[in-house]
Write a protein that holds these residues in place. Sequence first.
Motif, short mmCIF file in Angstrom:
data_model
loop_
_atom_site.label_atom_id
_atom_site.label_comp_id
_atom_site.label_asym_id
_atom_site.label_seq_id
_atom_site.Cartn_x
_atom_site.Cartn_y
_atom_site.Cartn_z
N GLN A 47 0.83 -1.20 0.00
CA GLN A 47 0.00 0.00 0.00
C GLN A 47 0.87 1.25 0.00
N ARG A 48 2.00 1.20 0.70
CA ARG A 48 2.93 2.33 0.67
C ARG A 48 3.43 2.56 -0.75
N MET A 49 3.70 1.48 -1.46
CA MET A 49 4.18 1.61 -2.83
C MET A 49 3.13 2.29 -3.71
N ARG A 50 1.85 2.00 -3.48
CA ARG A 50 0.81 2.64 -4.29
C ARG A 50 0.79 4.14 -4.04
N TYR A 51 0.93 4.56 -2.77
CA TYR A 51 1.05 5.99 -2.47
C TYR A 51 2.24 6.57 -3.22
N LEU A 52 3.37 5.88 -3.11
CA LEU A 52 4.60 6.41 -3.68
C LEU A 52 4.52 6.53 -5.20
N ARG A 53 3.92 5.54 -5.84
CA ARG A 53 3.82 5.59 -7.30
C ARG A 53 2.87 6.69 -7.76
N LEU A 54 1.81 6.94 -6.97
CA LEU A 54 0.92 8.05 -7.31
C LEU A 54 1.67 9.38 -7.19
N ILE A 55 2.39 9.57 -6.08
CA ILE A 55 3.14 10.81 -5.87
C ILE A 55 4.17 10.98 -6.99
N GLU A 56 4.86 9.92 -7.32
CA GLU A 56 5.87 9.99 -8.38
C GLU A 56 5.24 10.39 -9.71
N ARG A 57 4.10 9.79 -10.01
CA ARG A 57 3.45 10.08 -11.29
C ARG A 57 3.02 11.54 -11.39
N VAL A 58 2.44 12.05 -10.30
CA VAL A 58 1.98 13.43 -10.32
C VAL A 58 3.17 14.39 -10.37
N LEU A 59 4.21 14.11 -9.57
CA LEU A 59 5.37 15.00 -9.57
C LEU A 59 6.07 14.99 -10.93
N ASP A 60 6.03 13.87 -11.63
CA ASP A 60 6.58 13.86 -12.99
C ASP A 60 5.87 14.89 -13.86
N HIS A 61 4.55 14.94 -13.76
CA HIS A 61 3.78 15.90 -14.54
C HIS A 61 4.12 17.34 -14.13
N ILE A 62 4.15 17.57 -12.83
CA ILE A 62 4.39 18.94 -12.34
C ILE A 62 5.77 19.42 -12.76
N GLU A 108 7.42 22.84 -15.03
CA GLU A 108 8.19 24.02 -14.63
C GLU A 108 9.28 23.77 -13.61
N PHE A 109 9.00 22.99 -12.57
CA PHE A 109 9.82 23.10 -11.38
C PHE A 109 11.23 22.54 -11.51
N ALA A 110 11.39 21.31 -11.97
CA ALA A 110 12.72 20.69 -11.99
C ALA A 110 12.70 19.48 -12.89
N SER A 111 13.88 18.93 -13.13
CA SER A 111 13.97 17.77 -14.02
C SER A 111 14.02 16.46 -13.25
N THR A 112 14.23 16.54 -11.95
CA THR A 112 14.39 15.33 -11.15
C THR A 112 13.22 15.14 -10.22
N ASN A 113 12.69 13.94 -10.20
CA ASN A 113 11.54 13.62 -9.37
C ASN A 113 12.02 12.97 -8.08
N PRO A 114 11.84 13.61 -6.90
CA PRO A 114 12.37 13.04 -5.65
C PRO A 114 11.71 11.75 -5.24
N ALA A 115 10.52 11.45 -5.76
CA ALA A 115 9.85 10.20 -5.39
C ALA A 115 10.48 9.00 -6.09
N ARG A 116 11.10 9.22 -7.26
CA ARG A 116 11.61 8.08 -8.02
C ARG A 116 12.73 7.37 -7.28
N PHE A 117 13.62 8.11 -6.62
CA PHE A 117 14.74 7.49 -5.95
C PHE A 117 14.28 6.64 -4.78
N ILE A 118 13.17 7.05 -4.12
CA ILE A 118 12.67 6.27 -3.00
C ILE A 118 12.14 4.94 -3.51
#
Length: 337
Positions: free
Chosen positions: A90-105, A109-119
């Motif tokens: 279930q934690r992984m599902r949270y993390l993959r959602l956060i990663e997916r959204v941050l990729d879009h954001i 504009e904000f940056a090229s690196t997604n901090p959720a991916r490394f986790i």
Amino acid sequence: MSPPTPPNASPTSDAKDLFDRSASDWLTAPEAAFDAWLATQDFRRSSADVYRAQWGAFLTWLRAHQKNLVTVDTASIAHFVGELPIRKTQRMRYLRLIERVLDHIRRIEFASTNPARFIAQDGEATWRKARDNEPTGFLSPSERAKLIAHLFSPIAVSGAAHWRERRDRALVAAFLGAGVKTGEARALTISCITSSGTSLIIPSTHPDFTRETHLASFAIALFDAWLMERRHQEIPGDLVFPASPAGRPMHKATMLRAVDAIIEAADITASRAARASPQTLRNTYAAELFENDVPVERVGKWLGFMQPISSHRLHRAWKNWRDDLTDGEPGIAADAH
């Protein structure tokens, strides 16, 4: 199926306009921006409701810790996921959602690196220490076969995209067919390939830890194709996997994105609950050797394990995983540390 229209949201076209307008929407009104993003996705309504609740929990946590979607970093996301009183899946599902959204954001504009991916890629992260944890996985035999078939499929792009695809396929082969780690692949030089071309010398800052690892036959072919392309492009330097025609080293994030892209293109993501990371490919390299009765100690030596217990732990995990497959259950294996 039409995407769900979130409550209190405009029709899909208006929501898409909201999403496309500016990344600042995600900073000033992250709930509304998320609802707009949901409206552009092909999710079932029940799934959208779950994702909305998960995103709301993440935003609540950020506000409580005086952070937002600009200032959030890898450590913050790790703390959030680690504090959730739920199972690791279930934690992984949270993390993959956060990663997916941050990729879009961050593409906006904000940056090229997604901090959720490394986790998600970190097999030793503390957030994984949850009750009923499922250990690090292997690719199933069918997944491995599909991936290798894709690695040898025709490359449909040309120009710079063509040589990068060649490079990325060889990179995946380094993990799946030689059991190297990401840091090792990043530093690998052409001189590390033995004269026979059937093994790799993995250097270390300590001479006693330098090792030689076996290169699978499919990986040899992919390395040969890439090195021929590398010579054709006249890329300077001696890195096996340069980031650009200038010969610079690849960033770890670029390597992880390359693996993600190839795994997705190979069409094996749907069969897996967890991401097939470089560590998963490295585990699968060991699994193939175990399957062919290569001695445990030799596998451990090729993988660079310092202690024999690590080799035997991985071997035991592989046997448990194989038994699960035989019983018709998902193949899950224990972490090899």
